[in-house]
Design an enzyme around this catalytic site. Structure first.
Site, PDB file in Angstrom:
ATOM      1  N   TYR A   1      37.184   4.263   4.036  1.00  0.00           N
ATOM      2  CA  TYR A   1      36.092   5.232   3.860  1.00  0.00           C
ATOM      3  C   TYR A   1      34.957   4.960   4.846  1.00  0.00           C
ATOM      4  O   TYR A   1      34.414   5.859   5.472  1.00  0.00           O
ATOM      5  CB  TYR A   1      35.567   5.175   2.421  1.00  0.00           C
ATOM      6  CG  TYR A   1      34.614   6.287   2.080  1.00  0.00           C
ATOM      7  CD1 TYR A   1      35.063   7.451   1.463  1.00  0.00           C
ATOM      8  CD2 TYR A   1      33.249   6.188   2.389  1.00  0.00           C
ATOM      9  CE1 TYR A   1      34.196   8.487   1.153  1.00  0.00           C
ATOM     10  CE2 TYR A   1      32.371   7.224   2.091  1.00  0.00           C
ATOM     11  CZ  TYR A   1      32.851   8.365   1.474  1.00  0.00           C
ATOM     12  OH  TYR A   1      31.994   9.384   1.178  1.00  0.00           O
TER      13      TYR A   1
ATOM     14  N   PHE B   1      28.763  31.341  21.655  1.00  0.00           N
ATOM     15  CA  PHE B   1      29.979  31.670  20.896  1.00  0.00           C
ATOM     16  C   PHE B   1      29.599  32.203  19.507  1.00  0.00           C
ATOM     17  O   PHE B   1      28.528  31.896  18.996  1.00  0.00           O
ATOM     18  CB  PHE B   1      30.869  30.419  20.785  1.00  0.00           C
ATOM     19  CG  PHE B   1      32.144  30.690  20.037  1.00  0.00           C
ATOM     20  CD1 PHE B   1      33.102  31.547  20.572  1.00  0.00           C
ATOM     21  CD2 PHE B   1      32.380  30.129  18.793  1.00  0.00           C
ATOM     22  CE1 PHE B   1      34.270  31.820  19.865  1.00  0.00           C
ATOM     23  CE2 PHE B   1      33.551  30.403  18.090  1.00  0.00           C
ATOM     24  CZ  PHE B   1      34.491  31.249  18.622  1.00  0.00           C
ATOM     25  N   ASP B   2      30.498  33.002  18.892  1.00  0.00           N
ATOM     26  CA  ASP B   2      30.188  33.675  17.605  1.00  0.00           C
ATOM     27  C   ASP B   2      29.668  32.731  16.520  1.00  0.00           C
ATOM     28  O   ASP B   2      28.714  33.062  15.828  1.00  0.00           O
ATOM     29  CB  ASP B   2      31.374  34.364  16.917  1.00  0.00           C
ATOM     30  CG  ASP B   2      32.543  34.681  17.769  1.00  0.00           C
ATOM     31  OD1 ASP B   2      32.426  34.596  19.003  1.00  0.00           O
ATOM     32  OD2 ASP B   2      33.577  35.013  17.204  1.00  0.00           O
TER      33      ASP B   2
ATOM     34  N   ASP C   1      27.468  23.050  24.255  1.00  0.00           N
ATOM     35  CA  ASP C   1      28.584  23.433  23.391  1.00  0.00           C
ATOM     36  C   ASP C   1      29.826  23.159  24.236  1.00  0.00           C
ATOM     37  O   ASP C   1      30.124  23.874  25.186  1.00  0.00           O
ATOM     38  CB  ASP C   1      28.446  24.908  23.006  1.00  0.00           C
ATOM     39  CG  ASP C   1      29.633  25.406  22.192  1.00  0.00           C
ATOM     40  OD1 ASP C   1      30.617  24.654  22.039  1.00  0.00           O
ATOM     41  OD2 ASP C   1      29.582  26.555  21.727  1.00  0.00           O
TER      42      ASP C   1
ATOM     43  N   ALA D   1      33.310  22.645  23.825  1.00  0.00           N
ATOM     44  CA  ALA D   1      34.725  22.816  23.442  1.00  0.00           C
ATOM     45  C   ALA D   1      35.677  22.683  24.644  1.00  0.00           C
ATOM     46  O   ALA D   1      36.721  22.059  24.560  1.00  0.00           O
ATOM     47  CB  ALA D   1      34.912  24.173  22.768  1.00  0.00           C
TER      48      ALA D   1
ATOM     49  N   LYS E   1      40.111  22.190  21.107  1.00  0.00           N
ATOM     50  CA  LYS E   1      40.376  22.757  22.438  1.00  0.00           C
ATOM     51  C   LYS E   1      40.716  21.619  23.405  1.00  0.00           C
ATOM     52  O   LYS E   1      41.839  21.148  23.436  1.00  0.00           O
ATOM     53  CB  LYS E   1      39.180  23.572  22.927  1.00  0.00           C
ATOM     54  CG  LYS E   1      39.056  24.949  22.288  1.00  0.00           C
ATOM     55  CD  LYS E   1      38.399  24.911  20.962  1.00  0.00           C
ATOM     56  CE  LYS E   1      38.031  26.283  20.439  1.00  0.00           C
ATOM     57  NZ  LYS E   1      37.437  26.193  19.108  1.00  0.00           N
TER      58      LYS E   1
ATOM     59  N   HIS F   1      35.104  41.044  12.073  1.00  0.00           N
ATOM     60  CA  HIS F   1      36.245  40.891  12.958  1.00  0.00           C
ATOM     61  C   HIS F   1      37.494  40.329  12.267  1.00  0.00           C
ATOM     62  O   HIS F   1      38.603  40.785  12.469  1.00  0.00           O
ATOM     63  CB  HIS F   1      35.788  39.905  14.050  1.00  0.00           C
ATOM     64  CG  HIS F   1      36.649  39.801  15.232  1.00  0.00           C
ATOM     65  ND1 HIS F   1      37.086  38.595  15.719  1.00  0.00           N
ATOM     66  CD2 HIS F   1      37.154  40.733  16.051  1.00  0.00           C
ATOM     67  CE1 HIS F   1      37.814  38.790  16.790  1.00  0.00           C
ATOM     68  NE2 HIS F   1      37.865  40.070  17.020  1.00  0.00           N
TER      69      HIS F   1
HETATM   70  N1  F0G Z   1      32.144  26.797  20.540  1.00  0.00           N
HETATM   71  C1  F0G Z   1      33.028  27.453  21.310  1.00  0.00           C
HETATM   72  C2  F0G Z   1      32.717  27.697  22.742  1.00  0.00           C
HETATM   73  C3  F0G Z   1      34.238  27.902  20.757  1.00  0.00           C
HETATM   74  O1  F0G Z   1      35.092  28.572  21.520  1.00  0.00           O
HETATM   75  C4  F0G Z   1      34.505  27.639  19.384  1.00  0.00           C
HETATM   76  C5  F0G Z   1      35.745  28.083  18.770  1.00  0.00           C
HETATM   77  C6  F0G Z   1      33.554  26.921  18.641  1.00  0.00           C
HETATM   78  C7  F0G Z   1      32.386  26.522  19.261  1.00  0.00           C
HETATM   79  C8  F0G Z   1      33.767  26.611  17.197  1.00  0.00           C
HETATM   80  O2  F0G Z   1      34.686  25.619  17.019  1.00  0.00           O
HETATM   81  O3  F0G Z   1      36.615  26.693  15.835  1.00  0.00           O
HETATM   82  O4  F0G Z   1      36.358  24.203  15.929  1.00  0.00           O
HETATM   83  O5  F0G Z   1      34.845  25.560  14.528  1.00  0.00           O
HETATM   84  N2  F0G Z   1      36.506  28.925  19.293  1.00  0.00           N
HETATM   85  C9  F0G Z   1      37.801  29.368  18.805  1.00  0.00           C
HETATM   86  C10 F0G Z   1      38.307  30.484  19.668  1.00  0.00           C
HETATM   87  C11 F0G Z   1      37.862  29.689  17.351  1.00  0.00           C
HETATM   88  O6  F0G Z   1      39.335  31.091  19.312  1.00  0.00           O
HETATM   89  O7  F0G Z   1      37.733  30.748  20.727  1.00  0.00           O
HETATM   90  P1  F0G Z   1      35.681  25.518  15.772  1.00  0.00           P
END
Ligand code: F0G
Length: 458
Positions: free
Chosen positions: A72, A124-125, A215, A217, A258, A450
């Protein structure tokens, strides 16, 4: 004769995928309410919905799973990951989280308050979601070139200096908890940010006294593009470039699904001890104790190994050349997409491929449905359905880019699959004069529609 390029790995384990008939697909997509997210994976032949968590782990990563320490607190796996993050990314402090958006949740709970402004390059969304949920604002400062799909520009993910400085100059620094730099910029087509641009962001951040958060990824893909496209970096290793990139950041959020090539996981990297302490409380509340934060020990091990593999030049070259290969096929067939080819995906310009479908009838979603019907290939709409309604007027928002994203999972498909995707898209494009109607919305959620929207064909 020069030897042709080939992959930097061979295949040790395979998963069977099944072709279906058009008749089956017509039935399935109807049952899915014409929402590609609602399809079962068995109903898909080639799945390009996302590159997130869908890559193939290596033999070394699978071996690491067996070595996981599931304690843990203070697990060996935690320290292995901590040391790897320090070594490759340069962050002294880190917090594990279960995925990228969880890292955003923890960090933004620590630094974002109502009325704040977070300038960046097409957030990102989920990033935008976490900002807007806190009644703060994400301000897009991406360069204008990003919105012209046919313009060639090596770094379409760049932030525009003038737009960024305007936000910083016109607002008190207390209202700007961070500048968010997304590397690569997913929303504009997996487009990279140049080192020069990161340096500019750092300079402005220092001038106005604000933080810089990356950010991250797809940070390694970004580093590959810097090596290939930016003057002065051709002879530098990916790790050297990565190290310089993060030297310009105060903190980072990571979706490990990613570029760290694991199926689940995320983390926050921090340089400031005090910020780490504050964020730790939220990590414990939302994710788990600070030495596991929603991840199992074995997953932290696989992630540490993935960070090493994901920052090797040969791996990145194999990966991005496959995306470029698909791009070259689409070029051959005259199909328009965001140029140049991005790191993780091809963003097909739906307005150009299906010019007769009105924008109110969602051309990118229509193209996604047609591509699925044609060959069982699942892409994802990055257009007006994703853009949602304006929170105040409740009118549909029509973004400049109306795209179908064909996202390539890492180490998963072969170039023969790329050939199938390109041929299927060509067949759809050839029927453009017959495809004059799109879809209408039957039901939608109030935000983030979406994922769950229900549609019908017109
Ligand atoms: N930032 C970026 C640039 C991303 O593309 C994503 C996720 C996230 C943050 C969030 O990360 O999914 O691990 O919670 N992108 C995926 C996509 C879902 O299909 O582009 P997560």
């Amino acid at each position: 004769m020069d030897l042709p390029f080939s992959e930097s790995y061979k295949i040790k384990m395979v998963e069977t995928i099944r072709k279906s008939t058009r008749k089956e697909r017509e039935q399935w997509i109807k049952e899915a309410k014409y929402n590609l997210f609602n399809l079962r994976s068995e109903q898909v032949f080639i799945d390009l919905l996302t590159d997130s968590g869908t890559g193939a782990m290596s033999d070394k990563q699978w071996s690491e799973l067996m070595l996981g320490d599931e304690s843990y607190a203070g697990a060996r796996s935690y320290y292995k990951l901590k040391d790897t993050i320090k070594e490759i990314l340069g962050f002294e402090y880190f917090l594990p989280t279960h995925q990228g958006r969880a890292a955003e949740n923890v960090l933004f709970s620590t630094i974002v308050k109502q009325g704040d402004l977070l300038p960046g390059n097409a957030h990102f969304d989920t990033t935008k979601g976490h900002i807007e949920f806190r009644k703060a604002h994400a301000i897009d400062c991406t360069i204008d070139e990003a919105y012209n799909t046919q313009m060639e520009h090596p770094f379409k993910g760049n932030l525009d200096e003038e737009k960024l400085e305007k936000v910083l100059k016109e607002n008190p620094s207390e209202r700007i908890p961070a500048i968010i730099v997304t590397v690569t910029c997913n929303t504009s087509g997996g487009q990279p940010v140049s080192m020069e641009n990161m340096r500019m962001v750092r300079r402005l951040a220092d001038k106005y006294g604000v933080r810089v958060v990356f950010d991250s990824a797809r940070f390694a893909e970004n580093a590959y593009f810097i090596k290939m496209r930016e003057e002065g970096y051709a002879d530098k290793s990916i790790r050297e470039i990565v190290s310089e990139m993060f030297s310009y950041a105060d903190a980072m959020t990571m979706s490990s699904k990613k570029d760290a090539i694991v199926n689940i996981g995320g983390f926050i990297g921090l340089k400031d001890k005090e910020l780490f302490r504050q964020a730790s409380t939220f990590n414990i509340m939302f994710e788990g104790f600070i030495t596991y934060g929603g991840m199992s020990g074995r997953d932290m091990n696989a992630l540490a190994q993935g960070l090493r593999e994901g920052t090797e030049f040969e791996y990145l070259q194999t990966r991005i050349r496959q995306v470029e290969y698909l791009g070259s096929k689409l070029d051959e067939y005259g199909i328009k997409f965001q140029r140049p080819v991005g790191g993780h995906a091809i963003f097909v310009d739906a307005k150009q491929v299906l010019p007769n479908v009105p924008r109110e009838e969602f051309p990118a979603q229509t193209l996604g449905i047609e591509l699925y019907l044609e060959a069982g290939v699942r892409g994802v709409e990055i257009g007006a359905i994703l853009a949602d309604r304006d929170p105040e007027t409740r009118e549909n928002r029509y973004p400049e880019l109306e795209m179908l994203r064909l996202t390539i999972p890492r180490r998963t498909y072969t170039n023969n699959h790329m050939d199938v995707i390109a041929a299927a898209l060509r067949n759809v494009a050839e029927r453009k004069d017959e495809i004059t109607r799109g879809v209408k919305i039957l039901w939608e959620a109030p935000i983030m529609r979406h994922f769950t929207v229900e549609l019908d064909r017109l």
